[in-house]
Motif scaffolding. Structure first.
Motif, short mmCIF file in Angstrom:
data_model
loop_
_atom_site.label_atom_id
_atom_site.label_comp_id
_atom_site.label_asym_id
_atom_site.label_seq_id
_atom_site.Cartn_x
_atom_site.Cartn_y
_atom_site.Cartn_z
N ALA A 92 54.20 -37.77 13.26
CA ALA A 92 55.19 -38.47 14.07
C ALA A 92 56.60 -38.09 13.63
CB ALA A 92 55.00 -39.97 13.96
N GLN A 93 56.81 -37.99 12.31
CA GLN A 93 58.12 -37.59 11.80
C GLN A 93 58.45 -36.15 12.20
OE1 GLN A 93 57.58 -38.49 7.60
NE2 GLN A 93 59.24 -40.02 7.70
N SER A 119 59.90 -41.22 17.62
CA SER A 119 59.69 -42.51 16.97
C SER A 119 61.02 -43.08 16.48
CB SER A 119 58.70 -42.37 15.81
OG SER A 119 58.89 -41.14 15.15
N SER A 120 61.09 -44.42 16.41
CA SER A 120 62.34 -45.07 15.98
C SER A 120 62.55 -44.84 14.50
CB SER A 120 62.28 -46.57 16.24
OG SER A 120 61.54 -46.84 17.38
N SER A 177 59.55 -36.02 15.75
CA SER A 177 60.92 -36.51 15.86
C SER A 177 61.89 -35.46 15.33
CB SER A 177 61.08 -37.80 15.05
OG SER A 177 60.25 -38.79 15.59
#
Lengths: 349, 290
Positions: free
Chosen positions: B83-84, B160-161, B87
């Motif tokens: 996910a990182q 992702s936030s 991003s």
């Protein structure tokens, strides 16, 4: 009075790389390029008092543009000194540029994508011109240059003549006392050239702007300048008034005579006797004779012929400035050596 | 004082007095005009939205495949989760669409074609003018280029936030500094045109090398430790790697502040260097083409 521009012993060298021939030469060039020093401006000195409009002329590559670039502060000279109103252009460049205007005929200083008027607004901000003074100046130029019809068009849509008119206005909006023009009429048609010349005369007379003008178009010089500086191979080979140049080069006059009865040139030579004139060989009705105004007056030549022969018509042609300058270029190298006695001659006169 | 003298006493003082505001106003106009100019050419940038989406898609699938083949039990590759990583890919490309500009090319062309002469006869600082124009371009890019790219890419690949909502603000600040560092660097490269014959080749090479050195292509965490510490000492990380890792929450507390200060220091240092190089270059100037 202190001259506005003072140029002393100005020199500028360029380093040029001379390429060797052939493939092997190309390889050698990579490792050991052959560099040579080219002196573009060689010991140039002159002075220009405020309010004068001076023509700076010379053949391609004679060093005109290089001189202008040093005078505008763009180039730093190899040696020599320039002082304009007490400032050294390349050293005090940013401050100095507030007081001068410049037009380079081959380039525009206007913003290509902007409407002309937007460029002018931006220039007003760049030079921090007061609103009132700006209005006054702009109104004057709109009238003199007829800018109104294309003031709101982007620069890229203008014709060359329109663009040049805008560039002239742009160079003068901040009210400089000194204007440099590098070939301001290059590529323009006869009408556009004329409007540029009329404008330059106006600003000289109305605003008292000092102008240094380089050009290939000797028509510009003839109509605008009383004084010219001629440069050749980087050296000044003439500096003075156009009339002086005329008399120095000899001021050749060509007289065309149409007779009522055919004659040979030899018989006509007898008529002029000991006068230092040259008859073009030939016989028939039309004859040409050349002489220098310095040696003999045209009236004397005409009187001699008319008294002896029935003459139908006469035409006097003065050598135009272009021919004179061409003559000077050709003699360029010789000039350097006899410049000393010519200087004396001018001094005596 | 002779009548012909150009300098008027007191002139300089007067300029100082009213100078600040007038000068700032001038540079704002340059930024504004650059913005308007790019707005007029905005159609060119629509295709750019597509190409940036393709860059992100390519990297997205590459790194997804890489993560799929990781050994069982391993969560991280190069210190990042999938996910990182996604991003990272999205933010570095979207960020590049904002920080990028062509002032190196513009300056180089002006020097090579001799147009720079016309800048030199104006009473302004060419460096500040170019940076103002870059700022105008950046604002245009933000609104008309980066924003549309973000709108396409984020729903498509999923950003992702950050671990802490405050990082949104820090990321924006960090990208603003990244723009400044990149612009100063481009100005420096443009100045090389005074000395080099084939400057366009250098600029093209620089563009490719920068994608690598700024961390846009591959995160520095994928590389050996010596490479990472070498990058710490260079300005390139400030252009992309720093703002992206700020967003990912890899710089916290003290580290975060230091990173931003280092970015600002690079921006300032390169500005001063640009100023020096410019004044040296102008002295050396020998204009080509008339």
């Amino acid at each position: 009075m202190e001259p506005l521009i003072r140029v002393e012993n100005l020199c500028k060298d360029y380093q040029v790389t001379r390429r060797r021939e052939g493939v092997w030469g190309g390889v050698v060039d990579l490792v050991k390029p052959r560099r040579e020093i080219l002196r573009a401006v060689d010991d140039v000195s002159f002075e220009i008092p405020a309010g004068e409009m001076v023509g700076y002329i010379g053949a391609n590559g004679a060093g005109k543009s290089t001189t202008i670039k040093m005078l505008t502060g763009i180039l730093t000279p190899t040696s020599g000194h320039v002082s304009v109103g007490g400032l050294v252009p390349w050293r005090d460049r940013t401050h100095y540029t507030r007081h001068i205007g410049a037009v380079f005929g081959q380039r525009t200083q206007l913003w290509w994508d902007l409407a002309v008027i937007e460029s002018f607004h931006l220039l007003r901000k760049i030079y921090e011109v007061e609103e009132g003074a700006y209005r006054k100046q702009l109104d004057l130029f709109r009238e003199l240059l007829g800018l109104d019809e294309f003031l709101h068009q982007p620069v890229r849509k203008l014709s060359l003549g329109q663009r040049m008119r805008c560039d002239l206005a742009a160079a003068l909006l901040h009210g400089p006392r000194l204007l440099f023009l590098d070939e301001p009429t290059i590529g323009l048609d006869v009408v556009a050239k004329e409007s540029v010349r009329v404008f330059l005369r106006e600003i000289r007379d109305q605003l008292g702007v000092t102008v240094l003008l380089t050009t290939h178009d000797l028509g510009d010089i003839q109509q605008l300048c009383r004084r010219i500086v001629i440069i050749d191979h980087g050296k000044v080979i003439f500096d003075g008034e156009i009339d002086e140049l005329r008399s120095r080069v000899g001021d050749r006059i060509k007289l065309t005579i149409e007779l009522r009865e055919a004659a040979t040139s030899a018989s006509l030579a007898d008529v002029t006797g000991t006068m230092p004139v040259i008859w073009r060989a030939g016989d028939g009705l039309v004859h040409e004779v050349e002489f220098s105004r310095r040696d003999v007056r045209s009236a004397e030549v005409i009187r001699a012929v008319v008294n002896d022969r029935p003459v139908h018509d006469l035409r006097i042609e003065e050598q135009d400035i272009e021919e004179i300058v061409r003559g000077i270029y050709r003699r360029g190298d010789a000039k350097a050596t006899d410049a000393a006695d010519e200087g004396q001659e001018a001094g005596d006169a | 004082m002779p009548e012909t003298a150009i300098t008027v006493p007191g002139n300089e003082f007067e300029r100082w007095r009213r100078g600040g505001a007038a000068t700032a106003g001038l540079y704002v106009s340059f930024a504004r005009l650059a913005f308007l100019k790019f707005l007029a050419y905005r159609l060119r940038y629509y295709t750019g939205v597509v190409s940036y989406t393709v860059f992100v898609a390519g990297n997205y699938y590459l790194f997804t495949a890489l993560f799929a083949s990781r050994p069982a039990g391993e969560e991280l590759i190069g210190g990042l989760t999938l996910a990182q990583m996604i991003s990272y890919v999205i933010l570095s490309w979207v960020g590049r669409s904002f920080t990028f500009n062509n002032i190196d090319r513009t300056l180089a062309q002006q020097v090579v074609q001799g147009e720079i002469a016309l800048q030199l006869i104006k009473p302004f600082h060419v460096q500040t003018v170019m940076l103002s124009e870059a700022l105008g371009e950046a604002l245009f890019r933000l609104l008309m280029f980066t924003a549309p790219i973000l709108l396409v890419v984020v729903p498509l690949f999923g950003l992702s936030s950050p671990p802490d909502p405050a990082l949104y603000g820090w990321t924006v600040l960090s990208f603003a500094l990244a723009f400044l560092v990149n612009a100063q660097l481009n100005f420096l490269v443009g100045c090389l045109a005074f000395y080099l014959k084939n400057i366009i080749g250098v600029i093209r090479a620089k563009m490719v090398i920068m994608e690598f050195l700024t961390g846009v292509l591959v995160p520095f965490t994928f590389f050996p430790a010596w490479f990472q510490s070498a990058m710490e000492w260079l300005p390139f990380q400030a252009i992309s790697y720093v703002p992206v890792t700020v967003y990912l929450g890899l710089r916290t507390g003290h580290d975060l502040i230091i990173s931003l200060i280092v970015q600002a220091a690079w921006a300032l240092g390169l500005f001063v260097l640009g100023r020096l190089l410019w004044s040296v270059s102008v002295k050396h100037v020998t204009l080509q083409g008339g």
